[in-house]
Enzyme design. Structure first.
Site, PDB file in Angstrom:
ATOM      1  N   CYS A   1       0.762  -1.281  -0.069  1.00 19.19           N
ATOM      2  CA  CYS A   1      -0.065   0.114   0.084  1.00 19.19           C
ATOM      3  C   CYS A   1       0.984   1.396  -0.202  1.00 19.19           C
ATOM      4  CB  CYS A   1      -1.151  -0.067   1.265  1.00 19.19           C
ATOM      5  SG  CYS A   1      -2.043  -1.349   1.164  1.00 19.19           S
TER       6      CYS A   1
ATOM      7  N   HIS B 161      -3.789   7.412   2.726  1.00 20.52           N
ATOM      8  CA  HIS B 161      -4.193   5.858   2.235  1.00 20.52           C
ATOM      9  C   HIS B 161      -5.620   5.656   2.431  1.00 20.52           C
ATOM     10  CE1 HIS B 161      -3.799   1.832   0.937  1.00 20.52           C
ATOM     11  NE2 HIS B 161      -3.744   1.379   1.896  1.00 20.52           N
TER      12      HIS B 161
ATOM     13  N   ASN C 255     -10.272  -0.528  -0.762  1.00 23.53           N
ATOM     14  CA  ASN C 255      -8.759  -0.152  -0.658  1.00 23.53           C
ATOM     15  C   ASN C 255      -8.151  -0.731  -1.785  1.00 23.53           C
ATOM     16  OD1 ASN C 255      -6.014  -0.264   0.006  1.00 23.53           O
ATOM     17  ND2 ASN C 255      -6.342  -1.218   1.987  1.00 23.53           N
TER      18      ASN C 255
HETATM   19  O1  UT7 Z   1      -4.271  -1.356   3.466  1.00 19.94           O
HETATM   20  C1  UT7 Z   1      -3.192  -1.905   4.416  1.00 19.94           C
HETATM   21  C2  UT7 Z   1      -3.612  -1.758   5.766  1.00 19.94           C
HETATM   22  N1  UT7 Z   1      -4.745  -2.315   6.189  1.00 19.94           N
HETATM   23  C3  UT7 Z   1      -5.751  -1.651   7.276  1.00 19.94           C
HETATM   24  O2  UT7 Z   1      -5.101  -0.774   7.653  1.00 19.94           O
HETATM   25  C4  UT7 Z   1      -6.815  -2.418   7.670  1.00 19.94           C
HETATM   26  C5  UT7 Z   1      -6.906  -2.258   9.158  1.00 19.94           C
HETATM   27  N2  UT7 Z   1      -7.920  -3.117  10.008  1.00 19.94           N
HETATM   28  C6  UT7 Z   1      -9.290  -2.829   9.874  1.00 19.94           C
HETATM   29  O3  UT7 Z   1      -9.383  -1.954   9.033  1.00 19.94           O
HETATM   30  C7  UT7 Z   1     -10.065  -3.382  10.668  1.00 19.94           C
HETATM   31  O4  UT7 Z   1      -9.388  -4.249  11.506  1.00 19.94           O
HETATM   32  C8  UT7 Z   1     -11.036  -4.338   9.860  1.00 19.94           C
HETATM   33  C9  UT7 Z   1     -12.048  -3.773   9.220  1.00 19.94           C
HETATM   34  C10 UT7 Z   1     -10.301  -5.426   9.020  1.00 19.94           C
HETATM   35  C11 UT7 Z   1     -11.994  -5.420  10.641  1.00 19.94           C
HETATM   36  O5  UT7 Z   1     -12.459  -4.573  11.866  1.00 19.94           O
HETATM   37  P1  UT7 Z   1     -12.354  -4.847  13.419  1.00 19.94           P
HETATM   38  O6  UT7 Z   1     -13.242  -3.842  13.807  1.00 19.94           O
HETATM   39  O7  UT7 Z   1     -11.006  -4.869  13.769  1.00 19.94           O
HETATM   40  O8  UT7 Z   1     -12.902  -6.156  13.213  1.00 19.94           O
HETATM   41  P2  UT7 Z   1     -12.394  -7.599  14.207  1.00 19.94           P
HETATM   42  O9  UT7 Z   1     -11.395  -8.164  13.032  1.00 19.94           O
HETATM   43  O10 UT7 Z   1     -11.772  -7.266  15.530  1.00 19.94           O
HETATM   44  O11 UT7 Z   1     -13.626  -8.583  14.359  1.00 19.94           O
HETATM   45  C12 UT7 Z   1     -14.760  -8.308  15.038  1.00 19.94           C
HETATM   46  C13 UT7 Z   1     -15.811  -9.096  14.992  1.00 19.94           C
HETATM   47  C14 UT7 Z   1     -15.345 -10.334  14.946  1.00 19.94           C
HETATM   48  O12 UT7 Z   1     -16.453 -11.228  15.478  1.00 19.94           O
HETATM   49  P3  UT7 Z   1     -16.542 -11.761  16.788  1.00 19.94           P
HETATM   50  O13 UT7 Z   1     -15.386 -12.581  17.060  1.00 19.94           O
HETATM   51  O14 UT7 Z   1     -16.235 -10.364  17.668  1.00 19.94           O
HETATM   52  O15 UT7 Z   1     -17.727 -12.308  16.915  1.00 19.94           O
HETATM   53  C15 UT7 Z   1     -15.240 -10.892  13.435  1.00 19.94           C
HETATM   54  O16 UT7 Z   1     -15.475 -12.406  13.161  1.00 19.94           O
HETATM   55  O17 UT7 Z   1     -16.298  -8.910  13.653  1.00 19.94           O
HETATM   56  C16 UT7 Z   1     -16.386 -10.181  12.764  1.00 19.94           C
HETATM   57  N3  UT7 Z   1     -16.256  -9.862  11.229  1.00 19.94           N
HETATM   58  C17 UT7 Z   1     -16.863  -9.598  10.468  1.00 19.94           C
HETATM   59  N4  UT7 Z   1     -18.374  -9.529  10.803  1.00 19.94           N
HETATM   60  C18 UT7 Z   1     -19.058  -9.157   9.350  1.00 19.94           C
HETATM   61  C19 UT7 Z   1     -14.963  -9.528  10.819  1.00 19.94           C
HETATM   62  N5  UT7 Z   1     -15.058  -9.116   9.388  1.00 19.94           N
HETATM   63  C20 UT7 Z   1     -16.406  -9.315   9.236  1.00 19.94           C
HETATM   64  C21 UT7 Z   1     -17.254  -8.862   8.135  1.00 19.94           C
HETATM   65  N6  UT7 Z   1     -18.562  -8.987   8.296  1.00 19.94           N
HETATM   66  N7  UT7 Z   1     -16.476  -8.830   6.869  1.00 19.94           N
END
Ligand code: UT7
Length: 335
Positions: free
Chosen positions: A114, A262, A292
């Site tokens: 990225c 970004h 992204n």
């Molecule tokens: O470009 C390179 C750099 N990349 C980034 O900067 C990305 C940085 N990270 C993020 O943007 C976020 O971490 C994400 C958007 C990828 C994920 O969001 P989050 O708030 O960190 O979610 P999480 O991974 O902590 O997951 C929270 C919950 C989980 O469920 P439980 O375990 O709490 O029941 C996940 O399984 O959300 C669930 N989950 C989803 N639910 C519905 C994760 N992805 C999804 C989804 N739809 N797509």
């Protein structure tokens, strides 16, 4: 002073729109979750017969037209991409042939994910400053859609990425001072201790057999991300980059007309802006409709911001990126 200035930009998004509801038909996710956590409403995916170099070609042609020059006027090309056409040779070579850039012109791939576009721009800028190149094409192009895990297991990664390309032409120019249009500074950083927090494990030469059925069955050819760790580092490193770039140029936040951050997650950009006290209207985002696009986010942002009337001659625009590696980088441009 010999410096580089932006003389043209172009971008290309493939026509197929994939909405959050479309994704919800493939995996357990929802429009509500994706919008709330990321700000993304839709992204573009290519058709199967399209290569990364094809997206780069469209964007490059637009940038050359915008610059009013042809491929024969270039003396160096860069392609930044984490999704190359093939393992080797680099995508810049495929672009060179498709764009009909003359034989002998160096074609260079930059693999800083990225952050790749800003890394490539920094190298191009140094070549121009040193007198080694007069006109340089810098492209960021990505096809994520073919490598994503489109099952529920991959949903955290899959919902945030989209396909697209952007390109910029830099030209050598003599500048008298900071008010003349040119690239004022670039700043590059990396910390490889976090390489496995956001990566595609396979295929690769670190593996016993490059690629095999076990790796494929385990889904190791799909991108893996520790979203929380990546998020926290992105917010921290992007803010540091803003401060570093301001300090290097003796500028204050108020003097920056536009921030092109970004586009990984709208919430990251909102957090950076809030922490630094940057008004929301000075941060331009495309993520809502592009997702992204990794190395393509900055040049796509340049094109879209200009089209929206938010980037006009004389403006001071700061690009700040963060990505896999971890890598992070920034550039300050007098438009
Ligand atoms: O470009 C390179 C750099 N990349 C980034 O900067 C990305 C940085 N990270 C993020 O943007 C976020 O971490 C994400 C958007 C990828 C994920 O969001 P989050 O708030 O960190 O979610 P999480 O991974 O902590 O997951 C929270 C919950 C989980 O469920 P439980 O375990 O709490 O029941 C996940 O399984 O959300 C669930 N989950 C989803 N639910 C519905 C994760 N992805 C999804 C989804 N739809 N797509």
């Amino acid at each position: 002073m010999l410096r580089s200035r932006v003389i043209g930009v172009g971008s290309y998004l493939p026509p197929r729109v994939v909405t959050n509801d479309d994704l919800a038909g493939m995996m357990d996710t929802s429009d509500e979750w994706i919008v709330q956590r990321t700000g993304i409403r839709e992204r573009r995916w290519v058709e199967p017969d399209v290569a990364t170099s094809d997206l780069a070609l469209h964007a490059s042609r637009a940038a050359l037209e915008d610059a009013g020059i042809g491929p024969g006027d270039l003396d160096m090309i860069f392609v930044a991409s984490l999704s190359p056409d093939h393992f080797f040779p680099g995508t810049a070579c495929f672009l060179q042939a498709k764009l009909d850039v003359p034989a002998g012109v160096p074609a260079i791939d930059v693999r800083q994910q990225c952050s790749g576009f800003v890394y490539a721009s920094a190298i191009a800028d140094q070549f121009v400053r040193g007198g080694g190149a007069r006109r340089v094409l810098v492209v960021g192009a990505e096809i994520h859609s073919k490598a994503l895990d489109k099952t529920t297991e991959g949903r955290d990664v899959t919902v945030i990425f989209g396909d697209g390309a952007g390109a910029m032409v830099l030209e050598a120019t003599e500048v008298a001072g900071a008010a003349d249009p040119h690239v004022l500074s670039t700043h590059l950083h990396a910390d490889g201790r976090f390489a496995e927090q956001l990566w595609v494990p396979a295929p690769g030469m670190a593996l016993p057999g490059f690629i095999d059925h076990d790796l494929l069955d385990a889904g190791m050819h799909h991108p893996k991300m520790n979203g929380r760790v990546t998020y926290v580092h992105a917010v921290q490193r992007m803010a540091e980059s803003v401060h570093e770039t301001l300090a290097a140029n003796g500028k204050s936040l108020e003097e920056i007309d536009l921030f092109l951050f970004h586009q990984a997650n709208l919430r990251i950009n909102e957090a950076v802006a809030k922490n630094l006290g940057i008004p929301a209207e000075r941060v331009f985002n495309t993520i809502e409709w592009t997702g992204n696009t990794s190395a393509a986010t900055i040049p796509i942002g340049m094109v879209e911001a200009r089209a929206a009337g938010l980037l006009t001659p004389g403006d001071l625009v700061m690009g700040v990126v963060f990505g896999s590696g971890f890598t992070w980088a920034s550039m300050l441009v007098r438009w």
